[in-house]
Scaffold this motif. Sequence first.
Motif, PDB file in Angstrom:
ATOM      1  N   HIS A 181      56.027   7.558  30.224  1.00 15.57           N
ATOM      2  CA  HIS A 181      57.352   7.696  31.641  1.00 15.57           C
ATOM      3  C   HIS A 181      55.607   7.522  32.786  1.00 15.57           C
ATOM      4  N   SER A 182      54.551   6.419  32.065  1.00  8.82           N
ATOM      5  CA  SER A 182      52.961   6.866  33.119  1.00  8.82           C
ATOM      6  C   SER A 182      52.836   5.902  32.923  1.00  8.82           C
ATOM      7  N   ASP A 183      52.003   4.897  33.712  1.00 11.94           N
ATOM      8  CA  ASP A 183      51.196   3.833  33.542  1.00 11.94           C
ATOM      9  C   ASP A 183      49.890   4.685  32.875  1.00 11.94           C
ATOM     10  N   SER A 184      50.365   4.223  32.095  1.00 18.95           N
ATOM     11  CA  SER A 184      49.493   4.462  30.201  1.00 18.95           C
ATOM     12  C   SER A 184      49.071   3.257  29.171  1.00 18.95           C
ATOM     13  N   ARG A 185      49.412   2.016  30.241  1.00 16.54           N
ATOM     14  CA  ARG A 185      49.043   0.868  29.146  1.00 16.54           C
ATOM     15  C   ARG A 185      47.628   0.666  27.931  1.00 16.54           C
ATOM     16  N   TRP A 186      46.635   0.813  28.767  1.00 16.02           N
ATOM     17  CA  TRP A 186      45.587   0.844  28.407  1.00 16.02           C
ATOM     18  C   TRP A 186      45.244   1.477  27.352  1.00 16.02           C
ATOM     19  N   PHE A 187      45.689   3.203  27.725  1.00 16.69           N
ATOM     20  CA  PHE A 187      45.293   3.613  26.808  1.00 16.69           C
ATOM     21  C   PHE A 187      46.460   3.919  25.890  1.00 16.69           C
ATOM     22  N   PHE A 188      48.201   3.989  25.760  1.00 14.46           N
ATOM     23  CA  PHE A 188      47.957   3.313  24.687  1.00 14.46           C
ATOM     24  C   PHE A 188      48.100   2.386  23.937  1.00 14.46           C
ATOM     25  N   GLU A 189      47.493   1.782  24.078  1.00 16.90           N
ATOM     26  CA  GLU A 189      47.007   0.218  23.478  1.00 16.90           C
ATOM     27  C   GLU A 189      45.584   0.636  22.768  1.00 16.90           C
ATOM     28  N   SER A 190      44.615   1.431  23.151  1.00 14.91           N
ATOM     29  CA  SER A 190      44.001   1.708  22.840  1.00 14.91           C
ATOM     30  C   SER A 190      43.468   2.844  22.071  1.00 14.91           C
ATOM     31  N   ARG A 191      44.572   4.652  22.322  1.00 12.54           N
ATOM     32  CA  ARG A 191      43.897   4.985  20.955  1.00 12.54           C
ATOM     33  C   ARG A 191      45.188   6.389  20.972  1.00 12.54           C
ATOM     34  N   PHE A 192      46.994   5.209  21.183  1.00 12.84           N
ATOM     35  CA  PHE A 192      47.723   5.527  20.501  1.00 12.84           C
ATOM     36  C   PHE A 192      48.284   4.397  18.953  1.00 12.84           C
ATOM     37  N   VAL A 193      48.740   3.276  19.508  1.00  8.56           N
ATOM     38  CA  VAL A 193      48.644   1.730  18.642  1.00  8.56           C
ATOM     39  C   VAL A 193      48.053   2.025  17.719  1.00  8.56           C
ATOM     40  N   LYS A 194      46.346   2.083  18.198  1.00 10.10           N
ATOM     41  CA  LYS A 194      45.205   1.997  17.460  1.00 10.10           C
ATOM     42  C   LYS A 194      45.105   3.049  15.802  1.00 10.10           C
ATOM     43  N   TYR A 195      45.522   3.604  15.926  1.00  2.59           N
ATOM     44  CA  TYR A 195      45.779   5.127  14.820  1.00  2.59           C
ATOM     45  C   TYR A 195      46.878   4.971  14.504  1.00  2.59           C
ATOM     46  N   VAL A 196      48.051   5.011  14.815  1.00  2.00           N
ATOM     47  CA  VAL A 196      49.166   5.346  14.527  1.00  2.00           C
ATOM     48  C   VAL A 196      50.624   4.192  15.032  1.00  2.00           C
ATOM     49  N   ASN A 197      51.775   4.182  13.051  1.00  2.00           N
ATOM     50  CA  ASN A 197      52.259   3.287  13.667  1.00  2.00           C
ATOM     51  C   ASN A 197      53.662   3.340  13.983  1.00  2.00           C
ATOM     52  N   ILE A 198      54.119   3.302  15.346  1.00  2.00           N
ATOM     53  CA  ILE A 198      55.606   4.097  15.728  1.00  2.00           C
ATOM     54  C   ILE A 198      56.770   4.124  14.996  1.00  2.00           C
ATOM     55  N   LYS A 199      56.941   3.274  14.305  1.00  2.00           N
ATOM     56  CA  LYS A 199      58.066   2.890  13.387  1.00  2.00           C
ATOM     57  C   LYS A 199      57.587   3.514  11.709  1.00  2.00           C
ATOM     58  N   GLU A 200      56.618   3.328  11.588  1.00  2.00           N
ATOM     59  CA  GLU A 200      56.432   5.045  10.107  1.00  2.00           C
ATOM     60  C   GLU A 200      56.759   6.323  10.693  1.00  2.00           C
ATOM     61  N   LEU A 201      56.780   6.933  12.113  1.00  2.00           N
ATOM     62  CA  LEU A 201      56.308   7.705  12.737  1.00  2.00           C
ATOM     63  C   LEU A 201      57.836   8.034  12.911  1.00  2.00           C
ATOM     64  N   LYS A 202      58.894   7.643  12.763  1.00  2.00           N
ATOM     65  CA  LYS A 202      59.775   7.349  13.488  1.00  2.00           C
ATOM     66  C   LYS A 202      61.647   8.033  11.793  1.00  2.00           C
ATOM     67  N   ASN A 203      60.211   6.801  11.120  1.00  2.00           N
ATOM     68  CA  ASN A 203      61.021   7.004   9.828  1.00  2.00           C
ATOM     69  C   ASN A 203      60.819   8.532   9.158  1.00  2.00           C
ATOM     70  N   ILE A 204      59.495   9.010   9.146  1.00  2.00           N
ATOM     71  CA  ILE A 204      59.139   9.952   8.607  1.00  2.00           C
ATOM     72  C   ILE A 204      60.363  11.630   8.866  1.00  2.00           C
TER      73      ILE A 204
END
Length: 365
Positions: free
Chosen positions: A316-339
């Motif tokens: 819900h924010s304009d945070s694409r750079w943050f998402f790519e460099s600080r989020f998906v770099k360390y966690v996998n969304i698909k596997e988080l949903k699986n947990i």
Amino acid sequence: MKTAKHIYEKIITRENIKAAIDKASQDKKPRREVVEVLEDVDKHVELIREMLISKSYRPCEYKETIVKEGARQKERKVTKIDFFPDQIIHWAVILQIQPLIERGAYTYSCGSMPGKGIHYAKPKIEKWIREDKKNTKYVAKLDITKYYESISHDLAKQSIRRIIKDPNLLWLLDMIIDSYPKGLPIGYLTSQWLANLILQPLDWFIKQVLKIKYYVRYMDDKVLFSSNKKLLHLAVRKIMEFLRNMGLKIKKNWQVFRLSCRALDFMGFRFYRFKTTLRRSLMYRISRKAYWIWKRGFARFKDAAAMLSYLGWIKHSDSRWFFESRFVKYVNIKELKNIVRRYSRKELGKYEIVLLRKRRYACSC
């Protein structure tokens, strides 16, 4: 304003108390005291009805804990009460008085209001500041000092009597209010509804008397927009005077500023004219959480649920750079949903560790 009578009769019905048990038990069903009630709902319904009909109900002793919130670790004192009968009775009351409080609520009063919240107010603010630059040239941002603690019992009771004339319900609400020594306790379901009810006259004053075109309140935090800086300063002084008559006061760090010179930091977002980013403290919190999941090499349900919740903020924010460099770099969304999926199916314990594999940071079994 219309006042309501004969509400107590609806509160003590078996159907209402059963609905209250269902609401109060959500996300708490594994707890021992909740299991005991759910094993024999009819018995506990009758016990609560007897307490309320005979007026023998007395609030239990409360327990207080200190909770640290956010990246700044702000301390809040949270009050806890017994599930039976107190939490159930609170829900039984709210199920009946909620429509009365919502009826007089300001459209953009978004804190602790069903169907509103942060993501209801955010698009409105963005629309205002991007489509009407003239009337959003200046912003006033202010909030109330220790709002819940500062609410006197008399003020809470007076606010209730504006909309309710049922003497039996007033007896019950007065008892709930007086069960806490000072102010309204954070943690009671009734507190958040009463806190919103108390500020309804302020909302009316700001819109109808001060004639502020764009105004949002998130519980006790308020933002006002105008084309005139002097008008906002005058409005703040009038609001201070209004609240002073209620025994409340504005924090000294209130601000009036030009939106083109700095961002509006409100509800966890930073609002600019042409973009909306996350609050800096929130970004730090998300970054740390993601990094430590990767660093430890494992995750639990609580970690996965938190990261998916943060993902909603990012989307819900304009945070694409943050998402790519600080989020998906360390966690996998698909596997988080699986947990989270496995936990909801009871295939995974709440505190069970899930080891990481696949690029060291993807969560799986």
